[in-house]
Scaffold this motif. Structure first.
Motif: not given
Length: 447
Positions: A314-340
């Motif tokens: 991420l490059t915006k001010k909230n999480f500059v330099g953060v890679r969100p995927l590192t906070f999830y399981d290595k087996q992360f799959e997009k079809d198991r990710f939901y947004v309310l």
């Protein structure tokens, strides 16, 4: 003469506009806010031409809660070819519509929560849940719950659901209930990356559920679970919902080890990773097949979603330099990710957790807790819901979190939530038989 002609044209246009409104309301003045709503909802400003229509974005001051001209900015330069809000909600997609994006509304221009004619209008999915379970909470005889509940409410936000018409509707509501203060280009790129779920609900009825009932546990982080010994009972459910700083290792006896759904915001997950490391939190629970659900509480969540689904920093001010995927399981799959969906979040607030805070100057920061949204997600996914680790009337007897064993901390009632309202709501749902809320037996007996 050159100045007179434009003036005459302007007067004619204003006269025509006035007559159209007057005709629409049959001689009754309804106030600027209702006219504003009618402009968005009705067809009287549509120009039909070979199946294409154009609706103009209104430029009006809104009764006592005025949006000034200084607040009207960030308008996109050109309309997009989309379907109207009316057509989308009705399911009729035969009419193509060119709609101009509406002016940005700002929270600072409203002294309390602004309500609209379409406040209680929500998207619904067209695949209703088959209620085969005779014990389903949706078969409750509680009239109040039946009147408020929508078991076919649209749960998920995904690509294909956000066009300019929907943007105009949702722009009237503050986050996380809509997109007030944001621009179309702030949000649309992230939404376009979110895949449509294969099924509208999280789960099918398990093979072992001979009565057709889906049994779920919703596990909060409340100190009431410390020493409860409820771990095995929690794990016996078909599915287990957890949220935020769901520390498990070392606390299995009290909170179980199973996780089927993890609900969070970008901020909650990011902060939990750093603040709760000393308790053993290292990221989302590592269960096979776990489904991750994010509550889009603000712009930073859409930035997080975009970075997660593109596996980028991420490059915006909230999480500059953060890679969100590192906070999830290595087996992360997009079809198991939901947004309310914002409609689901607003529906939960409007029909179940409508706080008096909305009438105060800080109305825009009030929202139900992540735990509350998780509980209602479970109610709209499962037939039987048992709730653990949520705030109860005797909360002062327990530490804030179950993983705080060494010292007792007192719960802080932050102003952005209405904890007393949630205490009352959980008890009400429990007393009505909609949920089964875990309460310490020794305290129920007055000891």
């Amino acid at each position: 003469m050159r100045k007179v002609v434009p003036l005459v044209v302007s007067l004619l246009f204003c006269t025509l506009f006035y007559l159209l409104i007057w005709k629409r309301f049959q001689g009754t003045w309804t106030g600027p806010q209702k006219v504003y709503s009618a402009v968005l909802k009705s067809e009287f400003l549509w120009r039909l031409d070979q199946g294409t229509a154009t609706i103009l974005a209104p430029f009006l001051e809104l009764s006592s809660n005025k949006t000034t001209k200084s607040a009207v900015k960030d308008i996109l330069p050109s309309p997009s070819h989309v379907k109207s809000h009316q057509e989308m909600l009705s399911g009729n997609h035969n009419l193509s519509v060119d709609i101009t994006v509406m002016p940005v509304l700002f929270k600072k221009n409203f002294s309390k929560y602004p309500t609209w004619d379409f406040e209680d209008v929500y998207l619904k999915n067209n695949q209703e849940k088959g209620l085969v379970c005779s014990q389903s909470l949706w078969k409750s005889k509680n009239k109040e719950f039946q009147a408020a509940g929508l078991h076919n409410i649209q749960l998920w936000l995904h690509n294909g659901l956000l066009n300019i018409s929907e943007w105009n509707r949702l722009s009237h509501f503050n986050n996380p209930f809509g997109f007030m203060e944001y621009t179309y280009n702030d949000i649309k790129p992230a939404v376009d990356l979110i895949s449509k779920p294969k099924f509208p609900l999280l789960f099918a009825v398990p093979e072992g559920a001979h009565d057709g009932c889906i049994r779920c546990a919703v596990v909060g982080t409340g100190g009431i679970l410390n020493g409860s010994g409820k771990g095995q009972e929690i794990d016996s459910h078909h599915y287990v919902f957890r949220m935020n700083g769901a520390v498990i290792k070392g606390y299995e006896e009290d909170v179980g080890n199973k996780t089927s759904v993890y609900v969070h915001t970008a901020f909650a997950l990011h902060q939990s990773y750093y603040r709760l490391k000393k308790y053993g939190f290292s990221g989302i629970p590592k269960n096979e097949g776990i489904k991750c659900v994010i509550i889009p509480e603000g712009l930073r969540d859409f930035e997080w979603i975009q970075g997660l689904l593109q596996n980028s920093r991420l490059t915006k001010k909230n999480f500059v330099g953060v890679r969100p995927l590192t906070f999830y399981d290595k087996q992360f799959e997009k079809d198991r990710f939901y947004v309310l969906h914002p409609d689901f979040l607003r529906y939960v607030r409007n029909r179940f957790l409508l706080s008096k805070s909305l009438n105060l100057s800080y109305w825009h920061i009030y929202r139900p807790t992540n735990g509350a949204f998780t509980l209602f997600l479970a109610l709209h996914t499962c037939d039987i819901v048992n709730v653990y680790g949520f705030i109860t009337e005797d909360y002062k007897k327990y530490s804030t979190y179950y993983f705080e064993r060494a010292t007792k901390t007192n719960i802080v009632f932050y102003v952005n939530h209405d904890y007393n309202l949630e205490i009352q709501t959980w008890k009400k749902l429990h007393d009505s038989g909609i949920i089964n809320l875990y309460q310490r037996k020794e305290n129920l007996n007055g000891t």
